[in-house]
Design a protein around this motif. Structure first.
Motif, PDB file in Angstrom:
ATOM      1  N   ALA A   1     -22.222  -3.793  17.380  1.00 27.32           N
ATOM      2  CA  ALA A   1     -21.059  -4.142  18.201  1.00 27.32           C
ATOM      3  C   ALA A   1     -21.245  -5.493  18.885  1.00 27.32           C
ATOM      4  CB  ALA A   1     -20.803  -3.044  19.235  1.00 27.32           C
ATOM      5  N   ILE A   2     -22.460  -5.759  19.390  1.00 27.75           N
ATOM      6  CA  ILE A   2     -22.733  -7.051  20.016  1.00 27.75           C
ATOM      7  C   ILE A   2     -22.636  -8.171  18.983  1.00 27.75           C
ATOM      8  CG2 ILE A   2     -24.524  -8.452  21.105  1.00 27.75           C
ATOM      9  CD1 ILE A   2     -25.451  -6.064  22.593  1.00 27.75           C
ATOM     10  N   GLN A   3     -23.172  -7.942  17.807  1.00 24.68           N
ATOM     11  CA  GLN A   3     -23.092  -8.955  16.757  1.00 24.68           C
ATOM     12  C   GLN A   3     -21.641  -9.260  16.386  1.00 24.68           C
ATOM     13  OE1 GLN A   3     -25.494  -7.655  13.468  1.00 24.68           O
ATOM     14  NE2 GLN A   3     -27.371  -7.531  14.686  1.00 24.68           N
ATOM     15  N   GLN A   4     -20.831  -8.229  16.330  1.00 23.64           N
ATOM     16  CA  GLN A   4     -19.419  -8.445  16.000  1.00 23.64           C
ATOM     17  C   GLN A   4     -18.717  -9.229  17.093  1.00 23.64           C
ATOM     18  OE1 GLN A   4     -18.073  -7.547  13.013  1.00 23.64           O
ATOM     19  NE2 GLN A   4     -16.344  -8.792  13.688  1.00 23.64           N
ATOM     20  N   HIS A   5     -19.034  -8.947  18.363  1.00 27.89           N
ATOM     21  CA  HIS A   5     -18.455  -9.704  19.476  1.00 27.89           C
ATOM     22  C   HIS A   5     -18.834 -11.180  19.382  1.00 27.89           C
ATOM     23  CE1 HIS A   5     -16.170  -7.221  22.215  1.00 27.89           C
ATOM     24  NE2 HIS A   5     -17.042  -6.242  22.091  1.00 27.89           N
ATOM     25  N   LEU A   6     -20.104 -11.446  19.127  1.00 30.88           N
ATOM     26  CA  LEU A   6     -20.560 -12.831  19.051  1.00 30.88           C
ATOM     27  C   LEU A   6     -19.909 -13.562  17.879  1.00 30.88           C
ATOM     28  CD1 LEU A   6     -24.356 -12.391  19.885  1.00 30.88           C
ATOM     29  CD2 LEU A   6     -22.504 -13.033  21.419  1.00 30.88           C
ATOM     30  N   TRP A   7     -19.765 -12.879  16.765  1.00 33.20           N
ATOM     31  CA  TRP A   7     -19.105 -13.510  15.623  1.00 33.20           C
ATOM     32  C   TRP A   7     -17.641 -13.815  15.939  1.00 33.20           C
ATOM     33  CZ3 TRP A   7     -19.061 -16.366  11.617  1.00 33.20           C
ATOM     34  CH2 TRP A   7     -18.009 -16.325  10.714  1.00 33.20           C
ATOM     35  N   ASN A   8     -16.957 -12.879  16.601  1.00 36.58           N
ATOM     36  CA  ASN A   8     -15.553 -13.110  16.969  1.00 36.58           C
ATOM     37  C   ASN A   8     -15.412 -14.275  17.938  1.00 36.58           C
ATOM     38  OD1 ASN A   8     -14.867 -10.936  15.373  1.00 36.58           O
ATOM     39  ND2 ASN A   8     -14.703  -9.487  17.070  1.00 36.58           N
ATOM     40  N   ARG A   9     -16.468 -14.536  18.683  1.00 38.19           N
ATOM     41  CA  ARG A   9     -16.447 -15.661  19.612  1.00 38.19           C
ATOM     42  C   ARG A   9     -16.809 -16.980  18.932  1.00 38.19           C
ATOM     43  NH1 ARG A   9     -14.211 -15.111  24.827  1.00 38.19           N
ATOM     44  NH2 ARG A   9     -14.210 -12.878  25.257  1.00 38.19           N
ATOM     45  N   GLY A  10     -17.162 -16.942  17.669  1.00 42.00           N
ATOM     46  CA  GLY A  10     -17.500 -18.159  16.941  1.00 42.00           C
ATOM     47  C   GLY A  10     -18.950 -18.556  17.022  1.00 42.00           C
ATOM     48  N   VAL A  11     -19.852 -17.634  17.395  1.00 40.33           N
ATOM     49  CA  VAL A  11     -21.284 -17.944  17.476  1.00 40.33           C
ATOM     50  C   VAL A  11     -21.818 -18.131  16.062  1.00 40.33           C
ATOM     51  CG1 VAL A  11     -23.539 -17.034  18.143  1.00 40.33           C
ATOM     52  CG2 VAL A  11     -21.567 -16.708  19.648  1.00 40.33           C
ATOM     53  N   PRO A  12     -22.431 -19.274  15.750  1.00 40.97           N
ATOM     54  CA  PRO A  12     -22.892 -19.524  14.375  1.00 40.97           C
ATOM     55  C   PRO A  12     -24.139 -18.749  13.988  1.00 40.97           C
ATOM     56  CG  PRO A  12     -23.468 -21.367  15.779  1.00 40.97           C
ATOM     57  CD  PRO A  12     -22.632 -20.447  16.627  1.00 40.97           C
ATOM     58  N   ALA A  13     -25.024 -18.467  14.950  1.00 35.16           N
ATOM     59  CA  ALA A  13     -26.273 -17.770  14.638  1.00 35.16           C
ATOM     60  C   ALA A  13     -26.794 -17.112  15.904  1.00 35.16           C
ATOM     61  CB  ALA A  13     -27.315 -18.728  14.069  1.00 35.16           C
ATOM     62  N   MET A  14     -27.647 -16.103  15.742  1.00 35.72           N
ATOM     63  CA  MET A  14     -28.212 -15.381  16.881  1.00 35.72           C
ATOM     64  C   MET A  14     -29.588 -14.867  16.489  1.00 35.72           C
ATOM     65  SD  MET A  14     -26.474 -11.587  16.837  1.00 35.72           S
ATOM     66  CE  MET A  14     -27.561 -11.112  18.179  1.00 35.72           C
ATOM     67  N   VAL A  15     -30.355 -14.485  17.503  1.00 31.97           N
ATOM     68  CA  VAL A  15     -31.648 -13.844  17.293  1.00 31.97           C
ATOM     69  C   VAL A  15     -31.804 -12.772  18.358  1.00 31.97           C
ATOM     70  CG1 VAL A  15     -32.884 -15.531  18.730  1.00 31.97           C
ATOM     71  CG2 VAL A  15     -34.135 -14.210  17.027  1.00 31.97           C
ATOM     72  N   GLU A  16     -32.367 -11.616  17.985  1.00 26.38           N
ATOM     73  CA  GLU A  16     -32.544 -10.487  18.885  1.00 26.38           C
ATOM     74  C   GLU A  16     -34.024 -10.303  19.183  1.00 26.38           C
ATOM     75  OE1 GLU A  16     -29.016  -7.457  17.639  1.00 26.38           O
ATOM     76  OE2 GLU A  16     -30.523  -7.875  16.099  1.00 26.38           O
ATOM     77  N   LEU A  17     -34.350 -10.195  20.478  1.00 24.53           N
ATOM     78  CA  LEU A  17     -35.743 -10.090  20.903  1.00 24.53           C
ATOM     79  C   LEU A  17     -35.900  -8.990  21.937  1.00 24.53           C
ATOM     80  CD1 LEU A  17     -36.576 -13.886  21.415  1.00 24.53           C
ATOM     81  CD2 LEU A  17     -37.129 -12.502  19.415  1.00 24.53           C
ATOM     82  N   ASP A  18     -37.122  -8.511  22.067  1.00 25.89           N
ATOM     83  CA  ASP A  18     -37.479  -7.625  23.162  1.00 25.89           C
ATOM     84  C   ASP A  18     -37.764  -8.477  24.392  1.00 25.89           C
ATOM     85  OD1 ASP A  18     -38.919  -5.880  24.972  1.00 25.89           O
ATOM     86  OD2 ASP A  18     -39.208  -4.526  23.290  1.00 25.89           O
ATOM     87  N   GLN A  19     -37.342  -8.011  25.556  1.00 25.03           N
ATOM     88  CA  GLN A  19     -37.576  -8.770  26.782  1.00 25.03           C
ATOM     89  C   GLN A  19     -39.050  -9.092  26.982  1.00 25.03           C
ATOM     90  OE1 GLN A  19     -35.924  -6.435  29.954  1.00 25.03           O
ATOM     91  NE2 GLN A  19     -33.915  -7.402  29.818  1.00 25.03           N
ATOM     92  N   LEU A  20     -39.908  -8.101  26.791  1.00 22.11           N
ATOM     93  CA  LEU A  20     -41.336  -8.277  27.075  1.00 22.11           C
ATOM     94  C   LEU A  20     -42.011  -9.196  26.070  1.00 22.11           C
ATOM     95  CD1 LEU A  20     -42.258  -4.611  28.034  1.00 22.11           C
ATOM     96  CD2 LEU A  20     -41.487  -6.473  29.493  1.00 22.11           C
ATOM     97  N   GLN A  21     -41.360  -9.472  24.960  1.00 22.49           N
ATOM     98  CA  GLN A  21     -41.943 -10.351  23.961  1.00 22.49           C
ATOM     99  C   GLN A  21     -42.066 -11.785  24.458  1.00 22.49           C
ATOM    100  OE1 GLN A  21     -39.936  -9.965  20.219  1.00 22.49           O
ATOM    101  NE2 GLN A  21     -41.121 -11.568  19.211  1.00 22.49           N
TER     102      GLN A  21
END
Length: 369
Positions: free
Chosen positions: A135-155
Motif C-alpha cells: 500500500a505504501i509503495q502504491q501511494h509513493l508511485w501515485n505521487r510520482g516517486v521514481p524509486a524507493m528503498v525500504e530499511l529497518d530503523q535499527l539498520q
C-alpha cells in the motif's frame, strides 16, 4: 559578424549535445526524502538534515488491535476478541491504502516538493505486513516517486554516532526490541522482541472530570517499586538473552556499547539506567542470603524469559564491561532518522553503477522492484 555568430552557435550546439550524452551516465537529482514510519508518529524530512522537518502524530498505533485498547463497560468474550484480532491482522492492500491515504497526504503537503526518491524506514520491518508495504509503495508511485528503498530503523542507527558494534534496545509504544549490531550488519539470530515491553505498559490511568486518560507516572528518584514489575523483568531478560545469543568473540565489544532508543526512551529517560542496573546486578550476583550462606551466593542465576530459563554464567565476565551510551547529541526518538539521513547523503551517488543503495524502481509488472 555572421561568421562569429555561426561559430558561437556551433560551439553551443556541441556543448548541448555533449551535455545530453553525459546526462545518461551522470544523473542530477535532488536529495532523497527520509520517511520514518514509527508506532505512533511519522518523521519526514530531507537527507542531509540533522533533524526531521515534520513530525506527524497519530492518535493510535498504526498496527494497533482495536479490542486491546478500547475500554468498554461490558467484557467481550474470548471468541469475539480472537475474531477482532484476526480481522486486524488480515487487512488487505486496499484497506491499508485507505488507512494510509490521509497520512501520506499530510507528508507530501508538509514537504511541498516535487517527487523525488524516498528512503522508507519501518519501526519493525520484520513484522510489517506485506499488504501494508504494498500500500505504501502504491501511494509513493501515485505521487510520482521514481524509486524507493525500504530499511529497518535499527539498520541505520550506528551511522549517526560512528560506532561499529553494539547492542540496541528500541522501545516503542507497543513493544521493545533488542538486537546486536556488528560491522554494519544486524545479527538476526540475536533478535529479541518483548510484546509487553512498550512504554504504554508504564502508563497509568488518570480520570479528570469523568474522562480517563493514560499518563506517565510521577516517579520519585528514590522510589524503586517499579523496578520489579513484569515489563521491566521482561526487558532485562531480553537483554540477557540477546547477549547470550551473540557470538563469544563479539560479546565484549557489544557490551561496551548498549544504546537505548525509541519513543519510550524519550518519554522515560530514566528507564535505560534502571534496566542496565538490574542487568549488572544479575551478572554480579548481588543477591545475599539473609543467613550469610555462601553456597546460596554462589548459585547460578536463572531467569525465566518466555518460559525458557537463561543461564547467565557465561555472561558474568561482562558485568564490569557493561556500558550504557547516550544518544546525544540527538534525541532518542529520532536518532534512527538521523542515521538514515546521513547514510542517504553519503551513499546517494548520481550514477546507478556507483551507488550502493538498493533502489527499487517501479515496473508495470509488479510495482517497485
Amino acid at each position: 559578424m555572421t561568421a562569429t555568430t555561426t561559430t558561437a552557435s556551433t560551439r553551443v550546439g556541441r556543448l548541448t549535445s555533449s551535455t545530453v550524452s553525459s546526462s545518461k551516465a551522470f544523473r542530477i537529482e535532488p536529495v532523497p526524502i527520509i520517511l520514518d514510519i514509527g508506532s505512533t508518529n511519522v518523521r519526514v524530512g530531507y537527507a542531509g538534515n540533522s533533524r526531521p522537518q515534520h513530525l506527524i502524530n497519530m492518535d493510535n498505533a498504526i498496527f494497533e488491535n482495536e479490542y486491546q485498547y478500547e475500554v468498554k463497560s461490558t467484557k467481550a468474550s474470548d471468541a469475539s476478541k480472537e475474531r477482532n484480532n484476526k480481522k486486524s491482522k488480515t487487512k488487505t492492500e486496499s484497506e491499508w491504502y485507505l488507512i494510509l491515504s490521509p497520512l501520506i497526504e499530510r507528508v507530501f503537503d508538509g514537504l511541498m516538493c516535487k517527487p523525488r526518491r524516498v528512503v522508507c524506514l519501518y519501526s519493525n520491518k520484520r513484522y510489517a505486513p506485506l499488504s501494508f508495504q504494498k500500500a505504501i509503495q502504491q501511494h509513493l508511485w501515485n505521487r510520482g516517486v521514481p524509486a524507493m528503498v525500504e530499511l529497518d530503523q535499527l539498520q541505520c542507527l550506528p551511522i549517526s554516532q560512528g560506532w561499529k558494534r553494539g547492542l540496541v534496545v528500541q522501545i516503542s509504544r507497543e513493544e521493545a526490541v533488542c538486537i546486536c549490531h556488528a560491522d554494519g550488519q544486524l545479527l538476526p539470530y540475536t533478535y529479541q522482541m518483548i510484546p509487553s515491553g512498550g512504554y504504554k505498559n508504564w502508563l497509568q490511568p488518570q480520570t479528570i472530570d469523568g474522562k480517563t486518560e493514560y499518563v506517565l507516572p510521577q516517579r520519585d528518584s528514590k522510589d524503586n517499586k517499579n523496578d520489579d514489575d513484569a515489563s521491566m523483568s521482561s526487558l532485562v531478560s531480553a537483554i540477557l538473552s540477546c547477549l547470550q545469543s551473540c557470538p563469544r568473540d563479539l560479546r565484549l565489544h557489544v557490551a561496551k556499547n548498549v544504546l537505548f532508543c525509541g519513543d519510550g526512551v524519550f518519554l522515560l529517560p530514566d528507564l535505560p539506567r534502571r534496566a542496565m542496573k538490574r542487568v549488572q546486578d544479575i551478572l554480579q550476583n548481588n543477591k545475599h542470603d539473609k543467613e550469610g550462606n555462601d553456597e546460596y551466593n554462589s548459585m547460578v542465576i536463572d531467569i525465566n524469559f518466555a518460559s525458557v530459563p537463561i543461564n547467565v554464567t557465561s555472561l558474568r565476565p561482562l558485568a564490569s564491561s557493561l556500558s550504557l551510551i547516550s544518544c546525544a547529541p540527538y534525541r532518542a526518538d529520532w536518532i534512527c532518522w538521523v542515521g538514515a539521513s546521513l547514510w542517504a547523503t553519503v551513499w546517494n551517488k548520481y550514477s546507478d553503477e556507483e551507488t550502493p543503495i538498493p533502489w527499487k524502481y517501479y515496473t508495470l509488472e509488479g510495482g517497485f522492484q
